[in-house]
Design a protein around this motif. Structure first.
Motif, short mmCIF file in Angstrom:
data_model
loop_
_atom_site.label_atom_id
_atom_site.label_comp_id
_atom_site.label_asym_id
_atom_site.label_seq_id
_atom_site.Cartn_x
_atom_site.Cartn_y
_atom_site.Cartn_z
N GLN A 85 -1.50 -0.46 3.09
CA GLN A 85 -0.05 -0.34 3.25
C GLN A 85 0.48 0.76 2.33
N ARG A 86 1.38 1.59 2.86
CA ARG A 86 2.03 2.59 1.99
C ARG A 86 3.11 1.86 1.21
N VAL A 87 2.98 1.85 -0.10
CA VAL A 87 3.94 1.12 -0.93
C VAL A 87 4.89 2.10 -1.61
N PRO A 88 6.15 1.69 -1.85
CA PRO A 88 7.06 2.57 -2.58
C PRO A 88 6.59 2.70 -4.03
N ILE A 116 -1.59 -4.95 8.67
CA ILE A 116 -0.99 -3.91 7.82
C ILE A 116 -0.13 -3.01 8.70
N PRO A 117 1.13 -3.39 8.92
CA PRO A 117 1.96 -2.57 9.80
C PRO A 117 2.28 -1.22 9.16
N ALA A 118 2.53 -0.21 10.02
CA ALA A 118 2.90 1.12 9.52
C ALA A 118 4.22 1.01 8.76
N PRO A 119 4.49 1.88 7.80
CA PRO A 119 3.67 3.01 7.38
C PRO A 119 2.46 2.57 6.55
N ALA A 120 1.34 3.20 6.87
CA ALA A 120 0.10 2.86 6.17
C ALA A 120 -0.71 4.13 5.95
N GLY A 156 -10.11 12.78 3.13
CA GLY A 156 -10.57 11.57 3.82
C GLY A 156 -9.46 10.55 3.96
N GLN A 157 -8.19 11.01 4.00
CA GLN A 157 -7.06 10.10 4.16
C GLN A 157 -6.13 10.58 5.27
N TYR A 158 -5.62 9.63 6.06
CA TYR A 158 -4.67 9.95 7.12
C TYR A 158 -3.47 9.04 7.04
N SER A 159 -2.28 9.65 7.13
CA SER A 159 -1.04 8.91 7.14
C SER A 159 -0.89 8.27 8.53
N VAL A 160 -0.53 6.99 8.55
CA VAL A 160 -0.47 6.26 9.81
C VAL A 160 0.95 5.74 10.05
N ALA A 161 1.60 6.29 11.10
CA ALA A 161 2.94 5.84 11.45
C ALA A 161 2.89 4.89 12.65
#
Ligand code: ATP
Ligand code: MG
Length: 378
Positions: free
Chosen positions: A181-184, A138-142, A155-160
């Motif tokens: 994965q951060r999805v659009p 799961i590559p960043a952004p995640a 309990g959530q962290y943005s991962v670059a």
């Protein structure tokens, strides 16, 4: 067998969802016993009896078994063992299996994948050694999300990149997490449904949700999203409820991403995005919970009016003072719901209001204008 008015229902959890269930049940002539350790429990204040004790308190559980005809819950973090213990003696709806799966994000995502429901790509992290491989899958952004006890974006962290992942994992105490994965997002929608013990399912109209800082801000109904996608969401939500052999009220949150649906998460209880049903459908999600738990026929979920639901957080209480309610109550088609919380804190859900109008756009305009007025201290 139907559990009829006059019977006593047990509610595990005493927050606003339990409170609105209590109101619906008592309106219909049921008694309600609430179990919640908080002496200021919003539901406890309106219940027939408030058992102010831990969820695993033996005396409280015995009291529930002795007084109640059925048990339900408003809070997914009830230990499954407690639901199983109670289920040995009386109907517990939803049951331990559905709650066990949905109270744990990695369990829930795995269940969805195994049953063919689409989700954002994810990897499960249980140990330090899983961190680097997870970021390859799961590559960043995640987004790193803790498996248990997260809510309202907590309990959530943005991962670059890898440093964020390591810091997030440490900040979450090295507890099991899902890297997602951060999805659009084209939009977010949700389906609230009720399923009865005989497998009959009734869905509420699809809501379009917008979030601010990971917390639901407004729900717009009808959703301004392609009707085919909405129908797909309804079908998927029913499929999930069937696969869970769910009994009670349940919600499914979806992302609309690249014109396709992804299941975000499942709530084994009524949902904030279903609060519009208190004023805009023939049956509210809380009456529906009473009906599903008691084995009554499920109620009509027809939409009576376009509606916008607006959440009110503690941030609106400046210096502990409530907002100027006159600004809201002067509108004849705006309905106020306050949860009776003891103390306002930033980010805490204190209440909501529903704006009814002939057109959803007019409801949204008025909702935004009232939201603006409430947030300006004077
Ligand atoms: P709650 O239980 O209160 O709904 P939560 O803490 O479980 O919230 P999520 O539903 O996982 O949080 O995320 C909150 C919001 O953050 C989502 O509604 C969405 O707006 C955004 N979000 C979460 N995951 C993703 C993702 N993978 N891609 C894009 N946006 C996301
Ligand atoms: Mg959510």
């Amino acid at each position: 067998m139907m559990i009829l008015p006059g019977a006593t229902l047990g509610m595990l959890g005493g927050g606003q969802l339990g409170r609105m269930f209590t109101v619906a049940a008592r309106n219909m002539g049921y008694e309600v016993v609430v179990l919640d350790p908080d002496p200021h429990s919003p539901a406890g204040k309106l219940a027939t009896e408030h058992l102010c004790a831990a969820y695993d308190d033996a005396a409280a559980l015995t009291r529930l078994e002795q007084t109640c005809a059925a048990i339900t819950t408003e809070f997914e973090n009830i230990p499954a063992a407690i639901l199983e213990t109670l289920a040995a003696n009386l109907p517990v709806r939803p049951g331990a299996r559905a709650v066990t799966i949905t109270q744990d994000r990695s369990h829930e995502k795995t269940f969805l994948r195994d049953n063919g429901f689409p989700t954002a790509p994810f990897a499960i992290i249980r140990a330090d050694a899983d961190l680097t491989p997870a970021l390859t899958t799961i590559p960043a952004p995640a987004i790193l999300k803790v498996s248990r006890f997260g809510y309202d974006g907590k309990g959530q962290y943005s991962v670059a990149g890898e440093p964020d992942l390591k810091n997030g994992w440490a900040a979450l105490g090295g507890n099991e997490c899902v890297l997602e994965q951060r999805v659009p997002l084209d939009a977010e929608i949700s389906v609230v449904l009720a399923r009865s013990a005989n497998g009959e399912t009734v869905t509420f109209p699809v809501g379009e949700n917008s979030h601010v800082n990971g917390i639901l801000d407004v729900s717009i109904v009808p959703a301004r999203v392609d009707a085919k996608l909405c129908q797909q969401a309804v079908d998927m939500a029913i499929g999930i409820a069937d696969a869970l052999e769910y009994v009670g009220v349940m919600a499914v949150e979806f992302f609309v991403s690249g014109g396709k649906l992804l299941v975000n998460e499942i709530a084994p209880r009524p949902h904030n995005s279903g609060h519009y049903t208190l004023d805009a459908t023939a049956t509210s999600q809380f009456e529906q919970q009473v009906r599903a738990v008691c084995g009554l026929p499920l109620g009509d979920t027809r939409l009576l009016s376009p509606v916008v639901m607006v959440n009110m957080l503690g941030d609106l209480w400046h210096g502990g003072r409530p907002p100027k309610w006159e600004k809201l109550l002067s509108h004849p088609n705006v309905k106020l719901h306050l949860y009776g919380k003891h103390e306002a804190r930033p980010g805490r859900k204190m209440g909501h209001f529903n704006v009814l109008a002939d057109k959803v756009e007019s409801a949204l305009d008025l909702a935004r204008s009232i939201q603006q007025q409430l947030s300006t201290p004077d």
